[in-house]
Design a protein around this motif. Structure first.
Motif, mmCIF file in Angstrom:
data_model
loop_
_atom_site.group_PDB
_atom_site.id
_atom_site.type_symbol
_atom_site.label_atom_id
_atom_site.label_comp_id
_atom_site.label_asym_id
_atom_site.label_seq_id
_atom_site.Cartn_x
_atom_site.Cartn_y
_atom_site.Cartn_z
ATOM 1 N N ILE A 56 0.848 -1.190 0.000
ATOM 2 C CA ILE A 56 0.000 0.000 0.000
ATOM 3 C C ILE A 56 0.887 1.244 0.000
ATOM 4 C CG2 ILE A 56 -1.781 1.306 1.252
ATOM 5 C CD1 ILE A 56 -2.741 -1.404 0.123
ATOM 6 N N LEU A 57 0.787 2.026 -1.073
ATOM 7 C CA LEU A 57 1.559 3.263 -1.163
ATOM 8 C C LEU A 57 0.687 4.508 -1.075
ATOM 9 C CD1 LEU A 57 4.167 2.329 -3.908
ATOM 10 C CD2 LEU A 57 4.448 2.385 -1.419
ATOM 11 N N SER A 58 -0.605 4.357 -1.329
ATOM 12 C CA SER A 58 -1.526 5.491 -1.230
ATOM 13 C C SER A 58 -2.731 5.083 -0.401
ATOM 14 C CB SER A 58 -1.994 5.948 -2.613
ATOM 15 O OG SER A 58 -0.913 6.418 -3.379
ATOM 16 N N LEU A 59 -3.007 5.880 0.605
ATOM 17 C CA LEU A 59 -4.184 5.681 1.446
ATOM 18 C C LEU A 59 -5.135 6.832 1.169
ATOM 19 C CD1 LEU A 59 -5.647 4.222 3.802
ATOM 20 C CD2 LEU A 59 -4.396 5.738 5.342
ATOM 21 N N VAL A 60 -6.324 6.498 0.667
ATOM 22 C CA VAL A 60 -7.338 7.511 0.388
ATOM 23 C C VAL A 60 -8.342 7.477 1.524
ATOM 24 C CG1 VAL A 60 -9.139 8.283 -1.196
ATOM 25 C CG2 VAL A 60 -7.025 7.274 -2.105
ATOM 26 N N LEU A 61 -8.429 8.574 2.257
ATOM 27 C CA LEU A 61 -9.399 8.687 3.347
ATOM 28 C C LEU A 61 -10.602 9.457 2.834
ATOM 29 C CD1 LEU A 61 -7.113 9.535 6.412
ATOM 30 C CD2 LEU A 61 -8.205 7.342 5.867
ATOM 31 N N ASP A 62 -11.723 8.759 2.676
ATOM 32 C CA ASP A 62 -12.964 9.396 2.233
ATOM 33 C C ASP A 62 -13.711 9.867 3.480
ATOM 34 O OD1 ASP A 62 -15.418 10.177 1.303
ATOM 35 O OD2 ASP A 62 -15.661 8.445 -0.027
ATOM 36 N N LEU A 63 -13.751 11.178 3.659
ATOM 37 C CA LEU A 63 -14.327 11.759 4.878
ATOM 38 C C LEU A 63 -15.739 12.298 4.658
ATOM 39 C CD1 LEU A 63 -11.190 13.616 6.298
ATOM 40 C CD2 LEU A 63 -11.882 11.224 6.592
ATOM 41 N N HIS A 64 -16.413 11.815 3.616
ATOM 42 C CA HIS A 64 -17.759 12.309 3.313
ATOM 43 C C HIS A 64 -18.686 12.241 4.518
ATOM 44 C CE1 HIS A 64 -21.421 13.149 1.137
ATOM 45 N NE2 HIS A 64 -21.959 12.075 1.704
ATOM 46 N N GLY A 65 -18.610 11.164 5.276
ATOM 47 C CA GLY A 65 -19.519 10.986 6.403
ATOM 48 C C GLY A 65 -18.983 11.479 7.733
ATOM 49 N N LEU A 66 -17.795 12.083 7.719
ATOM 50 C CA LEU A 66 -17.217 12.549 8.983
ATOM 51 C C LEU A 66 -17.858 13.878 9.381
ATOM 52 C CD1 LEU A 66 -15.088 11.700 11.073
ATOM 53 C CD2 LEU A 66 -13.472 13.192 9.892
ATOM 54 N N GLU A 67 -18.442 13.887 10.568
ATOM 55 C CA GLU A 67 -19.166 15.064 11.052
ATOM 56 C C GLU A 67 -18.319 15.960 11.937
ATOM 57 O OE1 GLU A 67 -22.288 13.167 13.180
ATOM 58 O OE2 GLU A 67 -23.155 12.280 11.381
ATOM 59 N N TYR A 68 -17.333 15.369 12.595
ATOM 60 C CA TYR A 68 -16.540 16.118 13.572
ATOM 61 C C TYR A 68 -15.163 15.501 13.668
ATOM 62 C CZ TYR A 68 -14.942 17.966 18.045
ATOM 63 O OH TYR A 68 -14.208 18.567 19.024
ATOM 64 N N ILE A 69 -14.142 16.341 13.840
ATOM 65 C CA ILE A 69 -12.786 15.848 14.072
ATOM 66 C C ILE A 69 -12.149 16.706 15.158
ATOM 67 C CG2 ILE A 69 -11.730 17.273 12.267
ATOM 68 C CD1 ILE A 69 -9.869 14.841 11.697
ATOM 69 N N SER A 70 -11.528 16.048 16.110
ATOM 70 C CA SER A 70 -10.804 16.763 17.173
ATOM 71 C C SER A 70 -9.312 16.652 16.888
ATOM 72 C CB SER A 70 -11.129 16.140 18.535
ATOM 73 O OG SER A 70 -10.482 14.887 18.646
ATOM 74 N N SER A 71 -8.523 17.223 17.786
ATOM 75 C CA SER A 71 -7.067 17.148 17.620
ATOM 76 C C SER A 71 -6.594 15.693 17.649
ATOM 77 C CB SER A 71 -6.359 17.968 18.687
ATOM 78 O OG SER A 71 -6.668 17.474 19.972
ATOM 79 N N ALA A 72 -7.267 14.834 18.403
ATOM 80 C CA ALA A 72 -6.899 13.411 18.428
ATOM 81 C C ALA A 72 -7.110 12.788 17.051
ATOM 82 C CB ALA A 72 -7.725 12.667 19.483
ATOM 83 N N GLY A 73 -8.177 13.164 16.381
ATOM 84 C CA GLY A 73 -8.430 12.665 15.030
ATOM 85 C C GLY A 73 -7.412 13.176 14.039
ATOM 86 N N VAL A 74 -7.066 14.446 14.165
ATOM 87 C CA VAL A 74 -6.042 15.029 13.288
ATOM 88 C C VAL A 74 -4.732 14.280 13.497
ATOM 89 C CG1 VAL A 74 -4.682 17.100 12.815
ATOM 90 C CG2 VAL A 74 -7.160 17.282 13.160
ATOM 91 N N ARG A 75 -4.417 13.966 14.746
ATOM 92 C CA ARG A 75 -3.174 13.213 15.026
ATOM 93 C C ARG A 75 -3.195 11.841 14.351
ATOM 94 N NH1 ARG A 75 -3.470 15.253 20.223
ATOM 95 N NH2 ARG A 75 -4.457 13.347 20.955
ATOM 96 N N SER A 76 -4.343 11.182 14.331
ATOM 97 C CA SER A 76 -4.436 9.875 13.663
ATOM 98 C C SER A 76 -4.107 10.002 12.176
ATOM 99 C CB SER A 76 -5.844 9.290 13.829
ATOM 100 O OG SER A 76 -6.053 8.906 15.159
ATOM 101 N N ILE A 77 -4.639 11.010 11.545
ATOM 102 C CA ILE A 77 -4.363 11.217 10.119
ATOM 103 C C ILE A 77 -2.899 11.583 9.926
ATOM 104 C CG2 ILE A 77 -4.891 12.694 8.130
ATOM 105 C CD1 ILE A 77 -7.803 12.740 9.175
ATOM 106 N N PHE A 78 -2.369 12.427 10.798
ATOM 107 C CA PHE A 78 -0.950 12.805 10.703
ATOM 108 C C PHE A 78 -0.058 11.566 10.879
ATOM 109 C CE2 PHE A 78 3.067 14.298 12.455
ATOM 110 C CZ PHE A 78 3.438 15.189 11.464
ATOM 111 N N ARG A 79 -0.430 10.705 11.827
ATOM 112 C CA ARG A 79 0.327 9.472 12.058
ATOM 113 C C ARG A 79 0.342 8.601 10.793
ATOM 114 N NH1 ARG A 79 -2.406 7.773 16.659
ATOM 115 N NH2 ARG A 79 -1.611 9.516 17.805
#
Length: 129
Positions: free
Chosen positions: A45-68
């Motif tokens: 896996i070289l590309s991870l596509v995160l489809d956030l269409h259904g994401l209603e809210y993101i906190s700093s913890a969520g941002v950290r997960s994406i950054f990780r």
């Protein structure tokens, strides 16, 4: 109560798409981390596509997960692309600059066109992008 919905689609070549919905916050970010862990460890896996269409809210913890996830894939020249972010999620990314603007797409088709162009560059020997 926070809920997070995660759908992992079958991988297409080296591209893995994960749809994330609900709330990505301090109560749910570990669910995403655990779901992404095997994908981030898969060298195919070289590309991870995160489809956030259904994401209603993101906190700093969520941002950290994406950054990780971005950091894990960057270690092997991979990337995380974000598609379909809701306006409030886009605003968070704009504020924290966690995801480069050129890696956020308004639709999966737009991200697919980008990935296709990137792969064609590699095949044509022009992979400086």
């Amino acid at each position: 109560m926070s809920t997070l919905n995660i759908r992992i689609d079958p991988a297409r070549r080296d591209v893995q798409t994960v749809a994330v919905g609900g709330r990505l916050d301090t109560h749910t970010y570990l669910q995403l981390d655990e779901a992404l862990a095997p994908l981030l460890e898969d060298p195919a896996i070289l590309s991870l596509v995160l489809d956030l269409h259904g994401l209603e809210y993101i906190s700093s913890a969520g941002v950290r997960s994406i950054f990780r996830a971005r950091k894990a894939l960057a270690g092997r020249a991979g990337r995380v692309l974000v598609v379909n972010p809701q306006p409030q999620i886009q605003k968070v990314f704009d504020l924290v600059k966690a995801v480069p603007l050129h890696e956020i797409f308004s639709s999966a088709a737009e991200a697919d066109a980008y990935l296709d162009a990137m792969q064609r560059k590699v095949l044509d020997g022009d992979d400086d992008a």
